[in-house]
Design a protein around this motif. Structure first.
Motif, PDB file in Angstrom:
ATOM      1  N   GLY A   1      47.228  91.029  83.595  1.00 34.08           N
ATOM      2  CA  GLY A   1      47.171  92.349  84.504  1.00 34.08           C
ATOM      3  C   GLY A   1      46.088  92.113  85.539  1.00 34.08           C
ATOM      4  O   GLY A   1      46.017  92.932  86.121  1.00 34.08           O
ATOM      5  N   GLY A   2      45.430  90.863  85.693  1.00 31.81           N
ATOM      6  CA  GLY A   2      44.698  90.605  86.808  1.00 31.81           C
ATOM      7  C   GLY A   2      43.255  90.500  86.538  1.00 31.81           C
ATOM      8  O   GLY A   2      42.453  90.340  87.336  1.00 31.81           O
ATOM      9  N   GLY A   3      43.035  90.600  85.243  1.00 35.37           N
ATOM     10  CA  GLY A   3      41.664  90.361  84.745  1.00 35.37           C
ATOM     11  C   GLY A   3      41.070  89.196  84.709  1.00 35.37           C
ATOM     12  O   GLY A   3      41.606  87.986  84.460  1.00 35.37           O
ATOM     13  N   THR A   4      39.650  88.901  84.792  1.00 34.07           N
ATOM     14  CA  THR A   4      38.822  87.563  84.698  1.00 34.07           C
ATOM     15  C   THR A   4      38.277  87.701  83.267  1.00 34.07           C
ATOM     16  O   THR A   4      37.375  88.373  83.105  1.00 34.07           O
ATOM     17  CB  THR A   4      37.975  87.298  85.730  1.00 34.07           C
ATOM     18  N   LEU A   5      38.772  86.782  82.366  1.00 33.92           N
ATOM     19  CA  LEU A   5      38.200  86.794  81.197  1.00 33.92           C
ATOM     20  C   LEU A   5      37.473  85.536  80.892  1.00 33.92           C
ATOM     21  O   LEU A   5      37.821  84.433  81.534  1.00 33.92           O
ATOM     22  CB  LEU A   5      39.307  86.861  80.155  1.00 33.92           C
ATOM     23  N   VAL A   6      36.047  85.599  80.537  1.00 33.04           N
ATOM     24  CA  VAL A   6      35.408  84.582  80.238  1.00 33.04           C
ATOM     25  C   VAL A   6      35.165  84.353  78.518  1.00 33.04           C
ATOM     26  O   VAL A   6      34.602  85.136  77.875  1.00 33.04           O
ATOM     27  CB  VAL A   6      33.769  84.753  80.925  1.00 33.04           C
ATOM     28  N   LEU A   7      35.577  83.175  78.243  1.00 36.73           N
ATOM     29  CA  LEU A   7      35.649  82.784  76.757  1.00 36.73           C
ATOM     30  C   LEU A   7      34.462  81.716  76.567  1.00 36.73           C
ATOM     31  O   LEU A   7      34.282  80.920  77.703  1.00 36.73           O
ATOM     32  CB  LEU A   7      36.881  82.399  76.255  1.00 36.73           C
ATOM     33  N   THR A   8      33.849  81.459  75.481  1.00 34.21           N
ATOM     34  CA  THR A   8      32.838  80.467  75.316  1.00 34.21           C
ATOM     35  C   THR A   8      33.155  79.624  74.248  1.00 34.21           C
ATOM     36  O   THR A   8      33.955  79.945  73.444  1.00 34.21           O
ATOM     37  CB  THR A   8      31.125  80.974  75.212  1.00 34.21           C
ATOM     38  N   PHE A   9      32.632  78.533  73.967  1.00 31.13           N
ATOM     39  CA  PHE A   9      32.370  77.444  73.067  1.00 31.13           C
ATOM     40  C   PHE A   9      32.277  78.633  71.626  1.00 31.13           C
ATOM     41  O   PHE A   9      32.011  79.756  71.458  1.00 31.13           O
ATOM     42  CB  PHE A   9      30.850  76.946  72.720  1.00 31.13           C
ATOM     43  N   GLY A  10      33.083  77.884  70.695  1.00 26.64           N
ATOM     44  CA  GLY A  10      33.225  78.775  69.255  1.00 26.64           C
ATOM     45  C   GLY A  10      34.352  79.520  69.308  1.00 26.64           C
ATOM     46  O   GLY A  10      34.968  80.038  68.379  1.00 26.64           O
ATOM     47  N   ALA A  11      34.911  80.010  70.500  1.00 29.87           N
ATOM     48  CA  ALA A  11      36.038  80.997  70.568  1.00 29.87           C
ATOM     49  C   ALA A  11      37.080  80.698  69.533  1.00 29.87           C
ATOM     50  O   ALA A  11      37.744  79.623  69.662  1.00 29.87           O
ATOM     51  CB  ALA A  11      36.608  81.161  71.965  1.00 29.87           C
ATOM     52  N   GLY A  12      37.842  81.685  68.761  1.00 31.77           N
ATOM     53  CA  GLY A  12      39.132  81.406  68.264  1.00 31.77           C
ATOM     54  C   GLY A  12      38.916  80.495  67.177  1.00 31.77           C
ATOM     55  O   GLY A  12      39.808  80.193  66.513  1.00 31.77           O
ATOM     56  N   ILE A  13      37.804  80.063  66.682  1.00 31.61           N
ATOM     57  CA  ILE A  13      37.486  78.923  65.407  1.00 31.61           C
ATOM     58  C   ILE A  13      37.810  79.292  64.137  1.00 31.61           C
ATOM     59  O   ILE A  13      38.184  78.641  63.233  1.00 31.61           O
ATOM     60  CB  ILE A  13      36.276  78.342  65.788  1.00 31.61           C
ATOM     61  N   ARG A  14      37.727  80.733  64.083  1.00 30.80           N
ATOM     62  CA  ARG A  14      37.796  81.308  62.624  1.00 30.80           C
ATOM     63  C   ARG A  14      39.034  82.248  62.690  1.00 30.80           C
ATOM     64  O   ARG A  14      39.102  83.167  63.520  1.00 30.80           O
ATOM     65  CB  ARG A  14      36.541  82.134  62.377  1.00 30.80           C
ATOM     66  N   ASP A  15      39.594  82.258  61.199  1.00 30.49           N
ATOM     67  CA  ASP A  15      40.556  83.274  61.096  1.00 30.49           C
ATOM     68  C   ASP A  15      39.820  84.652  60.330  1.00 30.49           C
ATOM     69  O   ASP A  15      38.657  84.827  60.233  1.00 30.49           O
ATOM     70  CB  ASP A  15      41.786  82.988  60.218  1.00 30.49           C
ATOM     71  N   LYS A  16      40.755  85.361  59.977  1.00 30.12           N
ATOM     72  CA  LYS A  16      40.420  86.723  59.711  1.00 30.12           C
ATOM     73  C   LYS A  16      39.312  86.673  58.321  1.00 30.12           C
ATOM     74  O   LYS A  16      38.379  87.426  58.228  1.00 30.12           O
ATOM     75  CB  LYS A  16      41.343  87.874  59.111  1.00 30.12           C
ATOM     76  N   HIS A  17      39.698  85.674  57.507  1.00 27.36           N
ATOM     77  CA  HIS A  17      38.800  85.469  56.331  1.00 27.36           C
ATOM     78  C   HIS A  17      37.764  84.560  56.545  1.00 27.36           C
ATOM     79  O   HIS A  17      37.185  83.920  55.562  1.00 27.36           O
ATOM     80  CB  HIS A  17      39.782  85.272  55.186  1.00 27.36           C
ATOM     81  N   ASN A  18      37.466  84.162  57.878  1.00 26.57           N
ATOM     82  CA  ASN A  18      36.095  83.441  58.211  1.00 26.57           C
ATOM     83  C   ASN A  18      36.641  81.855  57.738  1.00 26.57           C
ATOM     84  O   ASN A  18      35.555  81.051  57.681  1.00 26.57           O
ATOM     85  CB  ASN A  18      34.818  83.923  57.347  1.00 26.57           C
ATOM     86  N   ALA A  19      37.716  81.474  57.417  1.00 29.26           N
ATOM     87  CA  ALA A  19      38.147  80.330  57.407  1.00 29.26           C
ATOM     88  C   ALA A  19      38.248  79.467  58.635  1.00 29.26           C
ATOM     89  O   ALA A  19      38.431  80.299  59.734  1.00 29.26           O
ATOM     90  CB  ALA A  19      39.224  80.296  56.639  1.00 29.26           C
ATOM     91  N   ILE A  20      38.183  78.161  58.805  1.00 27.73           N
ATOM     92  CA  ILE A  20      38.485  77.449  60.167  1.00 27.73           C
ATOM     93  C   ILE A  20      39.959  77.740  60.326  1.00 27.73           C
ATOM     94  O   ILE A  20      40.645  77.284  59.277  1.00 27.73           O
ATOM     95  CB  ILE A  20      37.792  76.148  59.992  1.00 27.73           C
TER      96      ILE A  20
END
Ligand code: GLA
Ligand code: ZN
Length: 720
Positions: free
Chosen positions: A520-539
């Motif tokens: 939609g036009g937004g600027t998103l800043v993500l960093t190191f570590g992003a998305g590394i875990r699932d809901k159950h805190n597993a890698i």
């Protein structure tokens, strides 16, 4: 009406005092509900004069001789206070034995304060149970993470899941709500005090297992999600599932994250029980809780705020635990922004520092001007009320060193005079500021689940969630970019820039929202570590950043966990970020493989020299910036202006260092707050707009304005 009937039955001192107070019968019987709806605390009506906020103080009449109360009330009036918070820790004074109440003193205190026109915020006293109660059944005591039963003698020593304790809480809260719910001076309620302690007792273990059953359905599923085949922990019965008690090192990450979620839910339930008692008995009044700002990280504040009318927090910029003379303005700003984000529609500062603050140690005292500056900062950043803690410094108890507006002997201090002067200014600016709110184009995403996950396994000693989040926020604050702190479930529409530092635990729905935001036009800043875990805190079972891979247009090839003191060189390829080129202290470096993104910066050393460290992925009408290196403040400072430029986010005003500029608006109306946190006078250029100094002589202002050290200006921007 209900209040008065009970008061009369009570006989005793309560009714005596009423006689003495000379209140006429008609006045007492004509009590009505307050007019204000509980959704919006601002714009309360006091007498005939509209006041924007409440300006108040936390008062403990039970700690002082009764003949002193009228003097206190008169001094409160002189400071232009409009409300008083009462009864917060008074359970033991109100209930002498189960069901034996003494409300007389509180009746009289309320009558005296209400007689002066002061409104009352009633605290439920469940954070501090009476000794007779806690001695009667030690199973109600909280058990600490090391398995120790917390001794009686402080506060918050209770177990929030204990059915017996909860029944006692319902009894005292019901009695208070029955008695004071419809009192005309009562405008709202604060539940308990500063929730946050986790309990590890048998009752909590049983409740945790029920919660797990609900969440996971079967033990087989739980074992699979948590991966309990590791070290052969496999649970064969629900009773086998342990609490994550301190065992010297990280417990199963899935278990530890679920326990934190469970404790948040538990406090939600504990709080809701009291809300359910209060709402029907006290219609039209607000219900809030006093959180502890951004620094508080044991409970998911977003969940707790849902049931409240608005959130509150307790603001102490300088205490025993922060003994430095320096106070960093961005720190309180971050907590204001966090609390404002918990629930739309404003927030309160329920405790605002009133003096030197400490328990065992006397904290460095606020310098002349600081108390008011800090309180104005709250107003500037959207608070609808500022309530000072506390009125008079306690002569007894743990908090003898936590200074109030008055000294221990009751004398008026320079602190009191400073706040009284603020009260006078506030009265002058209130009509223009009333109904305005802070609005931001930039936001930061606060994920308690990610924060919890990093508490369990920090990954690198430098990867503290709080530190990186605060550093990014500080960079925005330094640039006078107003920022909302939002939750992963919040509506992101309307923001141009969204930064989500260390967003490690990412659910399907989060990923979808982020994508919609970017497309939609937004600027998103993500960093190191992003998305590394699932809901159950597993890698995650895919290349990092897991679910965010396509959104970021890259994969992480490898991660370098660096020792303390290490540095890494970066070369930015884009002029906008040129200030970031150089060697940076860094604790964590991710080597990016770009699958759609373009490089913004490359490493200039390490075995990954020449490989991308920062990248940008254009998607739809927006873009994602991925920052793969965990550096320190200077890198955030170097990147933030460029990011804002890209996103089209503009500062409120450019000001000299140490001068904070924030705006509150309502349609055409714009009120600019300038706060000089430094000890030198500062000249601020105002640009082309014309302003009126709301607390000054009312003459038009343009061109520039000079702020004295620790000075504040509240300026009304004239509509063109
Ligand atoms: C907290 C509490 C107050 C008081 C102050 C000072 O914020 O809410 O009751 O104890 O700290 O310690
Ligand atoms: Zn417990």
């Amino acid at each position: 009406m209900r209040y008065r009937r009970r008061g009369q039955q009570d006989g005793g001192k309560g009714s005596d005092h009423r006689k003495k107070s000379g209140l006429k019968q008609e006045e007492k019987t004509s009590w009505t509900e307050p007019r204000a709806a509980n959704r919006r605390p601002g714009a309360m009506i006091q007498g005939s004069e509209a006041v924007m906020f409440h300006f108040g103080v936390d008062y403990y009449p039970e700690q002082w001789p009764e003949d002193r109360w009228p003097i206190d009330a008169d001094l409160m009036m002189r400071a232009r206070f409009t409300c008083v918070r009462l009864a917060e820790f008074s359970w033991g004074v109100l209930e002498h034995a189960a069901g034996t109440f003494d409300f007389g003193w509180l009746d009289r205190a309320m009558e005296l304060l209400a007689g002066r026109g002061l409104k009352i915020v009633m605290g439920t006293p469940t954070a501090s149970p009476p000794s007779w109660l806690m001695q009667a059944d030690r199973s109600m005591a909280r058990v600490s993470e090391t398995g120790q039963v917390v001794a009686y003698g402080n506060r918050r020593g209770y177990c929030p899941s204990h059915a017996g304790y909860r029944a006692h809480c319902r009894r005292i809260v019901t009695a208070m709500a029955d008695r004071y719910g419809a009192h005309p001076a009562v405008i709202g309620w604060q539940i308990d005090n500063e929730f946050g302690d986790r309990c590890f007792c048998a009752s909590c273990a049983a409740a945790f297992r029920r919660w797990l059953l609900d969440r996971h359905g079967t033990l087989g599923e739980l074992n699979r999600r948590w991966g309990t085949a590791f070290w052969g922990h496999l649970y064969r019965s629900w009773e086998d599932v342990p609490l994550p008690l301190a065992s010297g090192s990280a417990p199963n990450p899935g278990l530890a994250l679920d326990f934190r979620r469970f404790v948040s839910d538990l406090y939600v339930e504990f709080q809701r029980e009291q809300i359910d008692v209060i709402r029907p008995r006290s219609p039209g009044r607000f219900v809030t809780h006093n959180f502890m700002g951004f620094g508080s990280d044991t409970l998911d504040q977003h969940l707790l705020a849902r049931d409240l009318d608005f959130a509150s927090w307790d603001n102490y910029p300088r205490t025993q635990w922060h003994l430095s003379a320096d106070v960093e303005p961005a720190a309180a700003a971050l907590s204001h922004d966090t609390t404002r984000g918990l629930k739309p529609g404003g927030f309160w500062v329920m405790e605002q520092q009133a003096g030197s603050a400490g328990w065992e140690i006397v904290g460095v005292p606020p310098r002349p001007g600081e108390l008011a500056l800090w309180a104005w900062q709250a107003v500037a950043r959207g608070a609808d009320a500022v309530v000072f803690f506390r009125w008079r410094s306690a002569r007894f108890g743990t908090e003898q060193h936590w200074h109030g507006l008055l000294d221990h002997d009751g004398s008026v201090t320079r602190r009191y005079e400073e706040i009284a002067a603020m009260g006078a200014s506030l009265t002058a600016v209130a009509p223009r500021v009333d109904g305005t709110a802070v609005s931001a184009e930039a936001a930061m995403l606060l994920s308690f689940e990610s924060r919890f996950s990093l508490q369990i396994q920090q990954t690198n000693p430098g990867l503290e969630y709080r530190r990186h989040f605060a550093a990014f926020h500080r960079a925005l604050h330094r640039a006078n970019i107003t920022v909302d702190v939002v939750s992963p479930g919040d509506d992101l529409a309307g923001y141009r820039l969204l930064a989500a530092p260390l967003f490690t635990v990412v659910l399907e729905d989060h990923a979808r929202r982020l994508e919609t935001f970017v497309r939609g036009g937004g600027t998103l800043v993500l960093t190191f570590g992003a998305g590394i875990r699932d809901k159950h805190n597993a890698i995650v079972d895919s290349r990092p950043p897991g679910r965010l891979r396509e959104l970021c247009g890259l994969e992480i090839d490898e991660c370098d966990s660096l020792p303390p003191g290490a540095k890494r060189g970066l070369r930015f390829l884009h002029r906008r970020f040129a200030a970031g080129t150089g060697r940076h202290p860094a604790c964590w470096c991710e080597v990016l493989r770009l699958t759609g993104a373009e490089p913004l910066a490359v490493y200039t050393d390490g075995h990954y020299r020449g490989r991308p460290a920062v990248a940008m992925h254009r998607l739809g009408a927006g873009r994602v910036i991925y920052l793969g290196v965990a550096a320190e403040q200077p890198l955030y400072d170097a990147m933030v202006p460029g990011l804002c430029e890209m996103a089209g986010v503009r500062p409120v005003l450019r000001t000299p260092p140490g001068v904070e500029a924030v705006e509150r608006r309502d349609g055409e109306r714009q009120v600019l707050f300038l706060l000089n946190h430094g000890d030198r006078p500062r000249r601020v250029r105002l640009g082309r707009s014309r302003f009126t100094d709301l607390a000054g002589d009312g003459r038009p202002l343009h061109g520039h304005v000079t702020l004295p050290p620790l000075g504040v200006r509240v300026l009304d921007r004239a509509s063109r």
